[in-house]
Design a protein around this motif. Structure first.
Motif, mmCIF file in Angstrom:
data_model
loop_
_atom_site.group_PDB
_atom_site.id
_atom_site.type_symbol
_atom_site.label_atom_id
_atom_site.label_comp_id
_atom_site.label_asym_id
_atom_site.label_seq_id
_atom_site.Cartn_x
_atom_site.Cartn_y
_atom_site.Cartn_z
ATOM 1 N N ASP A 1 0.808 -1.225 0.000
ATOM 2 C CA ASP A 1 0.000 0.000 0.000
ATOM 3 C C ASP A 1 0.837 1.269 0.000
ATOM 4 O OD1 ASP A 1 -2.108 -1.691 0.029
ATOM 5 O OD2 ASP A 1 -2.665 -1.372 2.139
ATOM 6 N N VAL B 1 -0.272 3.977 -10.530
ATOM 7 C CA VAL B 1 -1.677 3.608 -10.328
ATOM 8 C C VAL B 1 -1.793 2.098 -10.445
ATOM 9 C CG1 VAL B 1 -4.046 3.895 -11.136
ATOM 10 C CG2 VAL B 1 -2.419 5.775 -11.386
ATOM 11 N N GLU C 1 -5.968 -2.274 -10.296
ATOM 12 C CA GLU C 1 -7.295 -2.436 -9.712
ATOM 13 C C GLU C 1 -7.940 -1.083 -9.353
ATOM 14 O OE1 GLU C 1 -4.485 -3.832 -8.783
ATOM 15 O OE2 GLU C 1 -4.255 -4.014 -6.597
ATOM 16 N N HIS C 2 -7.149 -0.030 -9.421
ATOM 17 C CA HIS C 2 -7.696 1.295 -9.125
ATOM 18 C C HIS C 2 -8.142 2.037 -10.377
ATOM 19 C CE1 HIS C 2 -5.290 1.082 -5.142
ATOM 20 N NE2 HIS C 2 -6.490 0.512 -5.022
ATOM 21 N N GLU D 1 -9.397 5.630 -9.153
ATOM 22 C CA GLU D 1 -9.999 5.670 -7.825
ATOM 23 C C GLU D 1 -8.959 6.113 -6.814
ATOM 24 O OE1 GLU D 1 -11.409 1.761 -7.158
ATOM 25 O OE2 GLU D 1 -13.157 1.991 -8.470
#
Lengths: 320, 273, 378
Positions: free
Chosen positions: C240, C301, C304-305, C362
């Motif tokens: 993350d 990025v 999945e975003h 996202e």
């Protein structure tokens, strides 16, 4: 390695120093770790190296050196340093060139025929037919004989009065083959070829068996007949072994001593006086100077041959 | 039809070749079982109907063959064992031990392959004299206690061992000697055996060197013994044949017992030439 | 005896007190090549730490230095509180599991397992007991008389583990232990190893180039590149909050999209202008970039975003579509030629090659310094 303190953080640096001070034997052991490893290495190679030093390298150099000394005809008189003059006189002498000529003749008589027979026999026996094991064992059997064994057998069979071969050749009671100026060297060569046939056969058979079967099958599917397959597939794939056998054979023929000593002793009339036997004769006559020059010559001739071979070994050393 | 003739032809050729290659040994066997009179008889006897075994006994009594064979055994076994030990140790060090000049020393070993024994004969004979070894077993054995071929062959084999095995053994607490004895040697038995057979054969067949460093029957090997045998008189010609057979017998037995290793040893040992 | 039908039961196995492992400023040079560059790293007692990196990054060298198979050029290596730079491998009391398993081919399973005990002169009856317990716990009791060549890959792996466990070492060093297994077996052994670690509570230093393996096996992951430590953190943190663009690109599958961009704050809202459009920034990110004051930035990025959204800010063309069952990967071509990976949930989307799509991002993108690659903290 002992600069361990340069990179780490200050705390660790301090500790290493403290550790070394606290635990002095530890510091010595650290040096010892690679040192001990090296000691083991040297210990393990030492026996071989010692033998090589005393019985290969030292005597090789000394052989060159002894060529500079002429040995007096009487043992009580010391030998005399004559510089290169002995090298010059021996290497330009008729005897030397005659012996070299005999040796080359001997090589020509033994090597090509030996290989040809080896390839022929191996090809002949490379078939899955009944009883082939018997033939294979028989063809390999001469590896169990030594040069001396082969020589004594042929010497006796070639005996001018009772030898079976002499009888068959119709010369029984007359002059023997080994006493003939013309036939002595070919006879010695024949014995040599026979004695080596087992080895050449094994070598060539192994090479034949190493040929991938699918290559031959592919050739068969492509419509190549038996003869064509042999010339176009088998022989090219066999050629490294043939080359190898050639080099090995040349070296062995230059070193062929036992058969000369047992069959002809260089005779008749020097017709089998090859280089190695000339060397031996000089040595027996205490003419160490001449013998050393001859040994030097032999060394460099074989070195040239071996270097060719080494180019092939080299690949195995580096890429093996 | 062609196939049939092909097979018959092959058998014919195989048979002819078998006779040519096999005859000298066959006739040696035959003649060793005949009397000198029968051997001299014409036409010659090609099959011994009434074999006489006396020649073999005479080979031992008159030609000292037992002594020669014993000497050969002593010399050959000593050389073979010594060559195996020194070659295994050196090949191991060149593969698994780190030490300065390792590469250089390995090439020194390889360089010995380029020096034929004949080139060092004269000084070596003098060295033997200086050591007081003339007519002794050490003269026949010590110069051959190391082998460049052996070091080279075994190193090639050892290089094939996964290096992880060495690392694992190191962590498991095994030093070099124990790793060598418990892992390297057991895993390389075939090539060590092959080299052993090659070394044995080479040592057994030596001729020139034993000839010049000995002149006494007490240490002379069987190859030189054959020289004495050959000089027996014609009325003992059957003893010559019998003795020659006996001299070749140990290697024949070896060939039968270790056929596989022998073939591998011969083809591998051929690097030396 | 495959991985499936055996559960590791280690109730009976006594284990030595787990040790802390530490590299303190360790450097290893091979000639001019720096394999390990000033590595400082600690593995807590009982912790499982994974050294992760591409091949040639120095992770195996670091492991071998800990084992004592290599000597560091500089720095201090510690096991427990003891500096072990001068200690022989055999006296470090660590066990190692090799990628090749390093089983002795001429010894049967029993002999292989007891090999380390023999060198330590453990008495015969004690040895037999240890071998029996270990073999049982790994489900090897019926294979004791077999040679390694007669075992499957998974069984060999297990014997290698048994040989390590039987010594009760203070730490386990594992060098790509699962690389030689096929994909299915690897997944199974991964679970077993994780369970083994849990039960034994030993210290494990684990080397792999496989990020999935690293994420599942490690309580913390240390990422190496060219011998230098990039980040060491829990798997979630590494994923993350990657410390730099290299880690960002290395962790995650499919890998994170990394784009070069320019910060644009002209019309009040902050965004990063990239090939094919722009990526909007939240106020915190905008503030961080404004404070930094430089226009160029690298953005990351995760696939999945990204989602297809007509209201999005990136215009791309689908170049290839991979349907994986539970999800779908789209390779999207940017106008400038670059490729952007999009990961869509399992529902089969109608998008295919040649379709023009608008993508929305996202959340905030990851921001990195374009010069040194380091994360720009928000």
């Amino acid at each position: 390695m002992s600069d361990a303190g340069l990179a780490p953080g200050a705390a660790a640096l301090g500790e290493v120093a403290a550790g070394a001070a606290r635990d002095a034997p530890n510091g010595r052991r650290r040096l010892g770790r690679t040192g001990r490893e090296a000691a083991v290495g040297y210990l393990f190679v030492l026996p071989a190296m010692a033998i090589f030093a005393v019985f290969v390298f030292y005597p090789l150099l000394r052989t060159f050196w002894l060529g500079f000394f002429r040995v007096a005809p009487y043992p009580t008189i010391p030998s005399k340093f004559v510089g290169l003059s002995q090298y010059k006189s021996v290497l330009t002498s008729h005897d030397f060139w005659a012996s070299l000529g005999r040796t080359v003749e001997f090589v020509i008589l033994t090597v090509p025929i030996g290989i040809l027979l080896g390839v022929g026999l191996a090809t002949l026996a490379d078939a899955r037919i009944r009883g082939i094991r018997f033939f294979r064992t028989l063809y390999s059997s001469t590896v169990a004989t030594s040069v001396a064994v082969a020589s004594v057998i042929f010497f006796t069979l070639l005996n001018p009065t009772v030898g079976l071969f002499s009888y068959w050749l119709g010369i029984e009671g007359g002059n023997g083959i080994l006493q003939s100026n013309t036939w002595a060297l070919p006879a010695v060569a024949t014995v040599t070829v026979w004695q080596n046939i087992g080895f050449t056969f094994i070598l060539m058979s192994a090479a034949l068996q190493a040929i991938p079967q699918d290559l031959l099958e592919a050739a068969r599917i492509d419509g190549a007949g038996g003869r064509r397959r042999f010339w176009r597939v088998t022989l090219p794939l066999l050629s490294p072994t043939v080359f190898f056998a050639g080099v090995v054979g040349i070296i062995a023929s230059f070193q062929a001593f036992g058969q000369i000593d047992l069959l002809t002793q260089g005779g008749p009339d020097n017709h089998t006086m090859v280089l190695i036997y000339y060397l031996y004769t000089s040595f027996q006559n205490n003419d160490f100077g001449t013998a050393s020059v001859l040994a030097t010559a032999l060394f460099f001739i074989l070195l040239a041959v071996t270097l060719v071979q080494f180019r092939f070994i080299e690949r195995r050393v580096f890429y093996g | 039809m062609g196939r049939h003739w092909g097979r018959t032809g092959r058998y014919a050729l195989l048979l002819v070749a078998a006779v040519v290659v096999g005859f000298p040994i066959y006739i040696t066997v035959v003649n060793s079982l005949l009397t000198p009179q029968q051997i001299a008889h014409r036409p010659p006897t090609l099959f011994p109907l009434h074999p006489q075994w006396g020649a073999f006994a005479q080979a031992f009594t008159d030609a000292h063959l037992g002594l020669y064979l014993r000497n050969s055994a002593v010399v050959t076994v000593s050389i073979t064992v010594a060559e195996l030990v020194t070659s295994v140790l050196a090949a191991y060090a060149f593969t698994f031990v780190q030490f300065p000049f390792r590469r250089v020393l390995f090439f020194v070993c390889l360089a010995t392959l380029m020096v034929p024994m004949e080139a060092t004969l004269i000084p070596n004979r003098q060295t033997i004299g200086d050591f007081g070894w003339y007519n002794t077993f050490p003269a026949l054995i010590v110069p051959f206690m190391a082998s460049g071929v052996g070091v080279f062959l075994l190193r090639q084999a050892f290089l094939q061992l996964p290096h992880d095995l060495h690392d694992a053994a190191t962590l498991d607490g095994y030093g070099h000697l124990r790793f060598l004895m418990r892992v390297v040697v057991p895993l390389n038995r075939p090539i060590i055996g092959a080299f052993g057979v090659y070394a044995f054969l080479t040592a057994w067949n030596q001729y020139l060197w034993p000839l010049i460093v000995t002149d006494s029957d007490s240490v002379r090997t069987v190859q030189i013994g054959l020289r004495q045998l050959q000089s027996l008189s014609i009325d003992q010609i059957n003893v010559i044949f019998a003795g020659t057979l006996l001299a070749a017998l140990p290697i024949f037995v070896l060939l039968l017992a270790f056929q596989k290793q022998l073939i591998r040893g011969l083809t591998a040992g051929a690097v030396k030439g | 005896m495959d991985a499936r039908d055996s559960r590791i039961g280690l109730g009976e196995l006594a284990v030595a007190e787990p040790s802390r492992l530490a590299f303190e400023g360790v450097t290893k040079r091979f000639g001019d090549v720096v394999a390990v560059d000033d590595l400082t790293l600690e593995v807590e007692p009982g912790e499982s730490l994974v050294l992760l990196g591409p091949s040639g990054c120095g992770k195996s060298t670091a492991l071998r230095i800990m084992a004592g198979l290599e000597t560091p050029t500089a720095g201090v290596v510690r096991i427990g509180d003891r500096v072990v730079n001068d200690v022989d491998p055999k006296d470090r009391d660590v066990a190692m599991v090799f990628q090749s398993y390093a089983l002795y081919p001429h010894l049967n399973v029993r002999r292989n397992i007891e090999f380390p005990l023999r060198s330590r002169h453990v008495p015969a009856d004690e040895r037999d007991r240890l071998v029996a317990t270990t073999a049982q716990s790994l489900g090897l009791e019926t294979l004791l008389d077999r040679k390694p060549a007669q075992l499957s890959g998974g069984q060999r792996q297990r014997v290698a583990l048994a040989r390590a466990i039987v010594r009760h070492p203070r730490a386990f060093l594992m060098d790509e232990p699962l690389s030689n297994l096929d994909a299915r077996l690897r997944t199974e052994m991964r679970a077993e190893l994780a369970e083994l670690h849990l039960r034994l509570g030993v210290t494990v230093l684990y080397v792999t180039h496989d990020q999935v393996e690293a994420m599942t096996m490690g309580q913390r992951i240390a990422i190496l590149r060219d011998g230098a430590l990039q980040q060491v953190d829990a798997p979630r943190t590494v994923h993350d909050r990657p410390a730099n663009a290299f880690v960002a690109g290395f962790i995650g599958s499919p890998p994170m999209n990394i784009l070069a961009g320019r910060v644009d704050t002209t019309d009040g809202t902050a965004e990063v202008v990239v090939d094919g459009g722009s990526i909007p920034l939240g106020p915190a990110a905008a503030a961080a970039l404004r404070q930094r004051g430089l226009p160029d930035v690298t953005v990351g990025v995760r696939p999945e975003h990204l989602r297809a959204d007509p209201a999005g800010t990136l215009k791309v063309t689908v170049a290839l579509a991979e349907y994986l069952g539970h999800e779908q990967h789209l390779g999207c071509r940017l106008p400038g030629g670059g490729l952007l990976t999009v990961r869509l949930p399992g529902t089969r989307s109608a998008l295919g090659p040649g379709d023009a799509v608008t993508l929305a991002v996202e959340g905030d993108p990851h921001l990195f310094d374009p010069v040194d690659g380091n994360r720009i903290d928000v």
